[in-house]
Scaffold this active site. Structure first.
Site, PDB file in Angstrom:
ATOM      1  N   ASN A   7      -5.685   2.213 -15.360  1.00  0.00           N
ATOM      2  CA  ASN A   7      -6.089   1.965 -14.010  1.00  0.00           C
ATOM      3  C   ASN A   7      -6.987   2.754 -13.293  1.00  0.00           C
ATOM      4  O   ASN A   7      -6.422   3.696 -12.745  1.00  0.00           O
ATOM      5  CB  ASN A   7      -4.654   1.720 -13.253  1.00  0.00           C
ATOM      6  CG  ASN A   7      -4.848   0.992 -12.067  1.00  0.00           C
ATOM      7  OD1 ASN A   7      -5.952   0.895 -11.491  1.00  0.00           O
ATOM      8  ND2 ASN A   7      -3.615   0.575 -11.301  1.00  0.00           N
ATOM      9  N   LEU A 209       4.143  -5.868  -0.110  1.00  0.00           N
ATOM     10  CA  LEU A 209       3.926  -5.287   1.322  1.00  0.00           C
ATOM     11  C   LEU A 209       3.708  -3.677   0.827  1.00  0.00           C
ATOM     12  O   LEU A 209       4.685  -2.744   0.695  1.00  0.00           O
ATOM     13  CB  LEU A 209       5.208  -5.358   2.124  1.00  0.00           C
ATOM     14  CG  LEU A 209       5.572  -6.894   2.306  1.00  0.00           C
ATOM     15  CD1 LEU A 209       6.748  -6.963   3.204  1.00  0.00           C
ATOM     16  CD2 LEU A 209       4.445  -7.690   3.017  1.00  0.00           C
ATOM     17  N   GLY A 210       2.469  -3.220   0.692  1.00  0.00           N
ATOM     18  CA  GLY A 210       2.282  -1.832   0.605  1.00  0.00           C
ATOM     19  C   GLY A 210       1.446  -1.675   1.754  1.00  0.00           C
ATOM     20  O   GLY A 210       1.166  -2.147   2.643  1.00  0.00           O
ATOM     21  N   ASN A 211       0.330  -0.439   1.564  1.00  0.00           N
ATOM     22  CA  ASN A 211      -0.612  -0.152   2.359  1.00  0.00           C
ATOM     23  C   ASN A 211      -1.643  -1.491   2.603  1.00  0.00           C
ATOM     24  O   ASN A 211      -2.059  -1.778   3.815  1.00  0.00           O
ATOM     25  CB  ASN A 211      -1.336   1.107   1.913  1.00  0.00           C
ATOM     26  CG  ASN A 211      -0.959   2.277   2.523  1.00  0.00           C
ATOM     27  OD1 ASN A 211      -0.488   2.234   3.670  1.00  0.00           O
ATOM     28  ND2 ASN A 211      -1.229   3.565   1.781  1.00  0.00           N
ATOM     29  N   ARG A 241      -5.558  -2.272   8.064  1.00  0.00           N
ATOM     30  CA  ARG A 241      -6.596  -3.459   8.027  1.00  0.00           C
ATOM     31  C   ARG A 241      -5.897  -4.397   8.907  1.00  0.00           C
ATOM     32  O   ARG A 241      -4.656  -4.689   9.017  1.00  0.00           O
ATOM     33  CB  ARG A 241      -6.422  -3.980   6.657  1.00  0.00           C
ATOM     34  CG  ARG A 241      -7.339  -3.112   5.720  1.00  0.00           C
ATOM     35  CD  ARG A 241      -7.318  -3.910   4.285  1.00  0.00           C
ATOM     36  NE  ARG A 241      -6.700  -2.725   3.457  1.00  0.00           N
ATOM     37  CZ  ARG A 241      -6.383  -3.148   2.063  1.00  0.00           C
ATOM     38  NH1 ARG A 241      -6.384  -4.238   1.560  1.00  0.00           N
ATOM     39  NH2 ARG A 241      -5.975  -1.968   1.373  1.00  0.00           N
ATOM     40  N   ARG A 286       6.902   4.718   7.128  1.00  0.00           N
ATOM     41  CA  ARG A 286       8.240   5.647   7.448  1.00  0.00           C
ATOM     42  C   ARG A 286       8.081   6.278   8.699  1.00  0.00           C
ATOM     43  O   ARG A 286       9.026   6.461   9.403  1.00  0.00           O
ATOM     44  CB  ARG A 286       7.938   6.717   6.418  1.00  0.00           C
ATOM     45  CG  ARG A 286       8.667   6.300   4.999  1.00  0.00           C
ATOM     46  CD  ARG A 286       8.005   7.333   3.903  1.00  0.00           C
ATOM     47  NE  ARG A 286       6.500   7.086   3.792  1.00  0.00           N
ATOM     48  CZ  ARG A 286       5.867   7.326   2.487  1.00  0.00           C
ATOM     49  NH1 ARG A 286       6.401   7.985   1.774  1.00  0.00           N
ATOM     50  NH2 ARG A 286       4.546   7.057   2.395  1.00  0.00           N
ATOM     51  N   GLY A 332       5.438  -0.454  -1.871  1.00  0.00           N
ATOM     52  CA  GLY A 332       5.958   0.396  -1.051  1.00  0.00           C
ATOM     53  C   GLY A 332       6.907   0.165   0.235  1.00  0.00           C
ATOM     54  O   GLY A 332       7.884   0.638   0.390  1.00  0.00           O
ATOM     55  N   GLY A 334       7.812  -3.034   0.895  1.00  0.00           N
ATOM     56  CA  GLY A 334       8.890  -4.356   0.561  1.00  0.00           C
ATOM     57  C   GLY A 334       9.944  -3.722  -0.110  1.00  0.00           C
ATOM     58  O   GLY A 334      11.243  -4.230  -0.081  1.00  0.00           O
ATOM     59  N   GLU A 335      10.026  -2.546  -1.004  1.00  0.00           N
ATOM     60  CA  GLU A 335      11.003  -2.018  -1.606  1.00  0.00           C
ATOM     61  C   GLU A 335      11.818  -1.091  -0.965  1.00  0.00           C
ATOM     62  O   GLU A 335      12.916  -0.868  -1.091  1.00  0.00           O
ATOM     63  CB  GLU A 335      10.232  -1.218  -2.976  1.00  0.00           C
ATOM     64  CG  GLU A 335       9.787  -2.181  -4.110  1.00  0.00           C
ATOM     65  CD  GLU A 335       9.072  -1.558  -5.104  1.00  0.00           C
ATOM     66  OE1 GLU A 335       9.248  -0.402  -5.393  1.00  0.00           O
ATOM     67  OE2 GLU A 335       7.829  -2.085  -5.695  1.00  0.00           O
ATOM     68  N   ASN A 336      11.095  -0.256   0.109  1.00  0.00           N
ATOM     69  CA  ASN A 336      11.712   1.035   0.524  1.00  0.00           C
ATOM     70  C   ASN A 336      12.089   0.580   2.216  1.00  0.00           C
ATOM     71  O   ASN A 336      13.118   1.131   2.550  1.00  0.00           O
ATOM     72  CB  ASN A 336      10.912   2.134   0.668  1.00  0.00           C
ATOM     73  CG  ASN A 336      10.564   2.468  -0.685  1.00  0.00           C
ATOM     74  OD1 ASN A 336      11.491   2.778  -1.571  1.00  0.00           O
ATOM     75  ND2 ASN A 336       9.315   2.544  -1.059  1.00  0.00           N
TER      76      ASN A 336
HETATM   77  P1  AMP Z   1       2.009   1.300  -1.554  1.00  0.00           P
HETATM   78  O1  AMP Z   1       0.725   0.927  -0.947  1.00  0.00           O
HETATM   79  O2  AMP Z   1       2.669   0.132  -2.323  1.00  0.00           O
HETATM   80  O3  AMP Z   1       2.090   2.582  -2.380  1.00  0.00           O
HETATM   81  O4  AMP Z   1       2.933   1.538  -0.146  1.00  0.00           O
HETATM   82  C1  AMP Z   1       2.690   2.596   0.649  1.00  0.00           C
HETATM   83  C2  AMP Z   1       3.395   2.437   1.979  1.00  0.00           C
HETATM   84  O5  AMP Z   1       4.918   2.234   1.582  1.00  0.00           O
HETATM   85  C3  AMP Z   1       3.406   3.677   2.780  1.00  0.00           C
HETATM   86  O6  AMP Z   1       2.202   3.936   3.605  1.00  0.00           O
HETATM   87  C4  AMP Z   1       4.707   3.399   3.615  1.00  0.00           C
HETATM   88  O7  AMP Z   1       4.220   2.500   4.813  1.00  0.00           O
HETATM   89  C5  AMP Z   1       5.585   2.631   2.761  1.00  0.00           C
HETATM   90  N1  AMP Z   1       6.738   3.341   2.368  1.00  0.00           N
HETATM   91  C6  AMP Z   1       6.812   3.926   1.207  1.00  0.00           C
HETATM   92  N2  AMP Z   1       8.048   4.615   1.469  1.00  0.00           N
HETATM   93  C7  AMP Z   1       8.848   4.248   2.471  1.00  0.00           C
HETATM   94  C8  AMP Z   1       9.931   4.364   2.687  1.00  0.00           C
HETATM   95  N3  AMP Z   1      10.729   5.159   2.099  1.00  0.00           N
HETATM   96  N4  AMP Z   1      10.457   3.673   3.831  1.00  0.00           N
HETATM   97  C9  AMP Z   1       9.460   2.990   4.449  1.00  0.00           C
HETATM   98  N5  AMP Z   1       8.433   2.684   4.230  1.00  0.00           N
HETATM   99  C10 AMP Z   1       7.709   3.330   2.896  1.00  0.00           C
END
Ligand code: AMP
Length: 398
Positions: A7, A209-211, A241, A286, A332, A334-336
């Protein structure tokens, strides 16, 4: 089979060597700051200790060379020779509407990926670099291209067409493509497994749901609609975005602020979303959660807008799918983030969605987090795009 998954980002290369019979990860690693003055290589063999070394990595070719040294090294390696690798799977961001499935890469495929590069000018050229570097060092190994956009090629015309002159679709291929395909495919398959159902009999809404974030309506294992569009700027609001906005805003800001269209587009990509709506407090959930708990109105505004935006897409996909069996949160946020899952699901009460608050707060691994009386099951499932690529490589080769 043993599959090496690659990747590539513009200055990074992530890899995993996977035994696809057992889905065991034999080794994984990451090269960062490729082409910069000081790079870093992190390597983890199987269950072993993590090694991180600072090194200069001039280009992606050097990264592949070091990766090969690492996995075949007599002390820290996990294979004796490169012949043990049956195939290499490459993540490719944009396959346009040429690639609805993964393909075995040959010269014709390479030129077709090049033809799609104008649709993803930052990503496709580096994905091609990774392919060429692997071809150099593994000339006899099959290479398979797996496309981020491919999963969404099942969307019907009414979902992917925009309400603009049809000639722009015919001539310039302006249409919705959708992204995060591997993640939506992986978590929808895992959701069906956890429901104990054949995926063909399921209607699932997946929330990556990530960045970057996108929502997908999946029926019988096929994408019916998704929130990102021609580019990953569309859909729900994201870290920086804007998500979907009235296109006339671009013109208006350009005029009012004396900026070029490109400058306004940069603002929509890098200064908007949670960062923009929180009045530059943070793009990271976070930080926003910490401030939300203290009652900060900027954080409250941003998280309210986020959950509103996500829940509206979910609601509209109830209509697209004619009802929903499960909603799955991944990536990020959605999981956390129990808070974002809660804020979103609280807005879906009218559709019979109910969370189990305890499970939502203390969730571990892949789990159902809805309450017994919820009309729709809700899941939290960690995504695994690399495993999704490896599975697709096996299907393609077989
Ligand atoms: P990703 O693009 O999937 O790596 O997601 C990154 C984003 O996930 C970060 O910018 C945070 O907004 C969110 N994130 C990561 N860890 C946590 C956490 N423990 N609690 C809340 N949001 C989190």
């Amino acid at each position: 089979m043993k599959v090496l998954v690659i990747n590539c980002g513009s200055s990074s290369l992530k890899f995993r060597l996977i035994d696809t019979d057992t889905e065991e990860v034999m080794a994984r690693g990451l090269f960062e700051r490729i082409g910069e003055e000081k790079g870093r290589f992190t390597y983890i063999p199987g269950e072993g200790e993590k090694d991180a070394v600072d090194m200069i990595i001039p280009d992606h070719y050097e990264a592949v060379k070091h990766l090969i040294y690492a996995i075949t090294d007599k002390d820290r390696g996990v294979i004796k020779s490169l012949e043990e690798i049956d195939a290499v799977g490459h993540r490719i961001v944009h396959g346009g509407d040429k690639f609805a499935h993964p393909v075995i890469i040959d010269d014709k495929v390479i030129s077709e990926i090049e033809e799609c590069s104008h649709l993803a000018p930052i990503h496709n050229p580096v994905n091609l670099l990774g392919i060429r570097a692997c071809m150099k060092y593994l000339p006899d190994t099959k290479m398979v291209g797996v496309f981020d956009t491919a999963f969404h090629q099942t969307m019907p015309e009414e979902a992917y067409l925009y309400g603009i002159p049809y000639e722009y679709y015919k001539k310039d291929r302006v249409r919705k493509y959708g992204f995060h395909g591997m993640s939506h495919e992986y978590v929808s398959a895992e959701t069906a497994k956890m429901m104990g159902k054949d995926i063909k009999d399921t209607r699932i809404i997946t929330c990556h749901l990530g960045n970057g974030a996108s929502i997908c309506a999946v029926k019988g294992g096929e994408s019916m609609d998704t929130s990102m569009g021609f580019t990953p700027l569309a859909g729900v609001i994201m870290g920086t975005r804007s998500g979907g906005i009235d296109p006339e805003i671009v013109n208006y800001i350009a005029k009012e602020e004396n900026k070029s269209v490109q400058e306004v587009m940069d603002i929509l990509n890098t200064q908007s979303g949670l960062y923009g709506v929180s009045d530059q407090l943070s793009s990271d959930v976070r930080d926003l959660t910490e401030e939300y708990d203290k009652g900060n109105p900027d954080a409250k505004r941003a998280l309210s807008k986020l959950s509103y935006s996500i829940s509206k897409f979910i609601g509209s996909y109830f209509v697209v799918l004619g009802g929903v069996d499960a909603i799955t949160f991944t990536a990020g946020i959605g999981e956390n983030s129990y808070l974002v899952r809660k804020l979103v699901c609280d807005r879906l009460g009218a559709l019979g969605v109910r969370l189990d608050e305890e499970k939502n707060k203390n969730v571990k691994g892949a789990m159902m987090i809805s309450s017994e009386d919820s009309k729709v099951q809700v899941y939290r499932i960690p995504t695994d795009e690399e495993m999704s690529i490896a599975r697709q490589v096996v299907k393609t080769i077989r």
